[in-house]
Design a protein around this motif. Structure first.
Motif, short mmCIF file in Angstrom:
data_model
loop_
_atom_site.label_atom_id
_atom_site.label_comp_id
_atom_site.label_asym_id
_atom_site.label_seq_id
_atom_site.Cartn_x
_atom_site.Cartn_y
_atom_site.Cartn_z
N ALA A 156 37.16 -28.27 27.15
CA ALA A 156 36.01 -27.50 27.61
C ALA A 156 36.41 -26.06 27.91
O ALA A 156 35.66 -25.12 27.62
CB ALA A 156 35.41 -28.15 28.85
N ALA A 157 37.60 -25.87 28.49
CA ALA A 157 38.07 -24.52 28.79
C ALA A 157 38.30 -23.71 27.52
O ALA A 157 38.04 -22.51 27.48
CB ALA A 157 39.36 -24.59 29.61
N SER A 162 36.54 -21.82 32.35
CA SER A 162 36.64 -22.74 33.48
C SER A 162 35.26 -23.17 33.95
O SER A 162 34.24 -22.56 33.62
CB SER A 162 37.39 -22.07 34.63
OG SER A 162 36.70 -20.92 35.07
N ARG A 163 35.24 -24.24 34.72
CA ARG A 163 34.03 -24.83 35.29
C ARG A 163 33.09 -25.40 34.23
O ARG A 163 31.85 -25.29 34.34
CB ARG A 163 33.30 -23.84 36.20
CG ARG A 163 34.12 -23.42 37.43
CD ARG A 163 33.26 -22.68 38.45
NE ARG A 163 34.03 -22.12 39.54
CZ ARG A 163 34.39 -22.75 40.65
NH1 ARG A 163 34.05 -24.03 40.80
NH2 ARG A 163 35.09 -22.15 41.59
N PHE A 164 33.65 -25.97 33.20
CA PHE A 164 32.90 -26.74 32.21
C PHE A 164 33.66 -28.03 31.94
O PHE A 164 34.86 -28.13 32.23
CB PHE A 164 32.74 -25.96 30.89
CG PHE A 164 31.85 -24.75 31.00
CD1 PHE A 164 30.48 -24.85 30.78
CD2 PHE A 164 32.38 -23.51 31.31
CE1 PHE A 164 29.65 -23.74 30.87
CE2 PHE A 164 31.55 -22.39 31.40
CZ PHE A 164 30.19 -22.50 31.18
N CYS A 273 21.20 -27.05 34.03
CA CYS A 273 21.09 -25.97 35.01
C CYS A 273 22.34 -25.10 34.89
O CYS A 273 23.41 -25.59 34.55
CB CYS A 273 21.00 -26.54 36.43
SG CYS A 273 19.63 -27.69 36.67
N PHE A 274 22.18 -23.82 35.19
CA PHE A 274 23.27 -22.86 34.97
C PHE A 274 23.43 -21.98 36.20
O PHE A 274 22.48 -21.34 36.65
CB PHE A 274 22.97 -21.99 33.75
CG PHE A 274 22.71 -22.79 32.50
CD1 PHE A 274 23.76 -23.11 31.64
CD2 PHE A 274 21.43 -23.23 32.19
CE1 PHE A 274 23.51 -23.86 30.50
CE2 PHE A 274 21.19 -23.97 31.05
CZ PHE A 274 22.23 -24.29 30.20
N ARG A 275 24.65 -21.94 36.74
CA ARG A 275 24.92 -21.12 37.91
C ARG A 275 26.26 -20.41 37.74
O ARG A 275 27.26 -21.03 37.35
CB ARG A 275 24.92 -21.96 39.18
CG ARG A 275 23.55 -22.55 39.48
CD ARG A 275 23.50 -23.32 40.77
NE ARG A 275 22.20 -23.98 40.92
CZ ARG A 275 21.91 -24.85 41.86
NH1 ARG A 275 22.83 -25.17 42.77
NH2 ARG A 275 20.71 -25.40 41.92
N ALA A 276 26.26 -19.13 38.05
CA ALA A 276 27.48 -18.34 37.89
C ALA A 276 28.51 -18.67 38.96
O ALA A 276 29.70 -18.39 38.79
CB ALA A 276 27.15 -16.86 37.92
N MET A 288 34.22 -31.87 38.53
CA MET A 288 32.83 -31.57 38.16
C MET A 288 31.95 -31.18 39.34
O MET A 288 30.74 -31.03 39.17
CB MET A 288 32.21 -32.81 37.49
CG MET A 288 32.80 -33.17 36.15
SD MET A 288 32.02 -34.67 35.48
CE MET A 288 30.28 -34.22 35.44
N LEU A 289 32.51 -31.02 40.51
CA LEU A 289 31.67 -30.77 41.68
C LEU A 289 30.93 -29.44 41.61
O LEU A 289 29.81 -29.33 42.08
CB LEU A 289 32.51 -30.82 42.96
CG LEU A 289 32.62 -32.20 43.61
CD1 LEU A 289 33.74 -32.23 44.64
CD2 LEU A 289 31.30 -32.61 44.26
N ARG A 290 31.57 -28.42 41.06
CA ARG A 290 30.95 -27.10 41.05
C ARG A 290 31.13 -26.49 39.66
O ARG A 290 32.13 -25.85 39.39
CB ARG A 290 31.58 -26.22 42.13
CG ARG A 290 30.74 -25.01 42.51
CD ARG A 290 31.40 -24.23 43.64
NE ARG A 290 31.47 -24.97 44.86
CZ ARG A 290 30.49 -25.04 45.77
NH1 ARG A 290 29.37 -24.39 45.56
NH2 ARG A 290 30.62 -25.73 46.88
N GLN A 291 30.13 -26.69 38.81
CA GLN A 291 30.22 -26.28 37.42
C GLN A 291 29.23 -25.17 37.10
O GLN A 291 28.22 -24.98 37.80
CB GLN A 291 29.93 -27.48 36.52
CG GLN A 291 30.91 -28.63 36.71
CD GLN A 291 31.65 -28.96 35.46
OE1 GLN A 291 31.11 -29.54 34.55
NE2 GLN A 291 32.91 -28.56 35.40
#
Length: 439
Positions: A156-157, A162-164, A273-276, A288-291
């Motif tokens: 995923a990276a 990161s965060r995927f 959902c998408f968050r920076a 996967m807690l904060r993606q």
């Protein structure tokens, strides 16, 4: 968005509510801005009224063949016309200044919201134990998923940074099963209408639910290919990837006047959902807690002011039902004034037990926003008296699918590395009751 008339009527109450939020008094500043707006409106109106009056006087002077007076009056009209655009601009700018200031102030907390500076001030509302013995400790979800060969952060990276995460095989199916189970529960048992909304929205929609302007840094904006090849990005209209389906679902009623008998409206959607995560540097970097991208089932209600408190409790119960049917231990916390969201009047957080971290983690937030979002969206209903009034809006996670997956993996893990599938998900998993490897 706040009602400036309510602030003018009771400035002390407004300032006291802001104080509970940890903010300084603002009523005097806001009233001064409103006075400036009123003065600008009055000046523009006086200009137009004088021009209208002069038009009649000019007609009278011409009829009386008083050319000197007519010329003097026409000169005054010309001066007023010249001043008009400036007065109109001043009026618009004064209105914008007030609106911008009002839009930057968080919602007023309800009287029963506990006071506190941060999460340490949150108060336990209720808790629920699973019928199964609660695991006191265990492996974390990413250890379980990677050992099964079904959770891949490294690939995923390479794809996205990161965060995927890449989920594979039966773990990917389990995530899909969780989302479908939640949608079926909320539509078939809780009376929500399923919606498949756009996941890119305009500025106006993000402003309506209060993601903009304050939380712009937490969002992902997108431009089309033509915009990227053409003029500078700043000159192109933006669209935003939704941080939650709350945005399109709540905005379904923007700029409308509903009939009271239509209410409540209850919507649900399963969307990416998408968050920076702009403010989350160094937090929950593993797993996967904060993606940046995750799936979530959202609940939104549109109702009358009189029914919103009961609707809040109903929404909380609907979200809790997901965890009860999954037989997961959880607790409900009432968020304090310093920890609840910008648009919220009152928020319940549902926190699920995760034995890998030996703690509870948020899996759902259910918030009542009063008319705060409705004012920003111009969403109203016509009551029995025939007068339009602002609706009340509520939103909640029903629940976050990725975090539900984490909770299932950690609470249903077995000593041999396999994961038992909750019985309620068996119909969505083709009868499979255990995940043992990368199939």
């Amino acid at each position: 968005m706040h009602d400036i008339r309510a602030i003018r009527d009771n400035p002390d109450a407004f300032d006291n509510d802001l104080k509970r939020r940890g903010l300084e008094p603002l009523s005097a500043e806001l009233i001064a801005l409103d006075e400036a707006r009123k003065a600008a409106v009055s000046a523009a109106q006086a200009n137009q009224e004088r021009r209208n009056a002069l038009a009649k006087e000019i007609g009278g002077a011409k009829k009386a063949k008083d050319e000197a007076r007519a010329a003097a009056l026409m000169a005054e009209v010309a001066a007023l016309k010249e001043a008009g655009p400036g007065l109109e601009t001043a009026q618009a700018e004064a209105g914008k200044a007030l609106d911008a200031r009002l839009a930057a102030i968080p919602n007023r907390p309800k009287a029963d919201v506990p006071e506190g500076a941060d999460e340490h001030g949150n108060v336990l509302y209720r808790s629920h134990a699973s019928t199964r013995e609660r695991l006191g400790e265990g492996k974390e979800h990413f250890e379980i998923g990677e050992a099964l060969g079904l959770m891949d952060f490294e690939t995923a990276a390479k794809l996205s940074g990161s965060r995927f995460v890449v989920l594979k095989g039966r773990l990917a199916r389990l995530e899909r099963a969780l989302g479908q189970f939640m949608l079926d529960l909320h539509t078939q048992e809780h009376g929500y209408t399923e919606v498949a909304p756009p996941i890119m929205v305009r500025d106006e929609a993000m402003f309506g639910t209060a993601q903009l302007p304050k939380f712009e840094d937490d969002q992902f904006a997108v431009l089309d290919g033509e915009a990227l090849r053409g003029a500078s990005a700043s000159e192109q209209p933006r669209r935003w990837l939704v941080p939650t389906a709350e945005v399109p679902l709540t905005n379904l009623v923007r700029e409308s006047i509903l009939r009271e008998e239509e209410l409540p409206l209850r919507f649900t959607a399963l969307t990416p959902c998408f968050r920076a995560e702009a403010g989350a540097a160094g937090r929950d970097t593993r797993g996967m807690l904060r993606q940046h991208q995750f799936n979530k089932v959202e609940l939104v209600s549109i109702t009358t002011p009189e029914a919103s408190a009961d609707e809040h409790e109903r929404m909380l119960t609907s979200a809790e039902a997901v965890l009860k049917k999954l037989d997961l231990p959880y607790r409900v916390m009432t968020l304090c004034t310093g920890d609840m969201g910008f648009a919220s009047q009152k928020t319940y957080d549902i926190e699920v037990w995760v034995p890998g971290q030996k703690t509870y983690r948020e899996i759902s937030s259910c918030s009542v926003c009063g008319d705060f979002q409705a004012r920003r969206m111009q969403a109203r209903y016509r009551g029995k008296d025939g007068k339009p009034a602002y609706v009340h809006t509520l939103n909640g996670s029903g629940v976050a699918v990725g975090r539900a997956l984490i909770a299932v993996l950690e609470n249903y893990q077995n000593p041999d590395g396999s994961v038992t599938i909750p019985s309620v998900l068996a119909p969505y998993m083709g009868g499979l009751n255990r995940i043992e490897g990368p199939r």
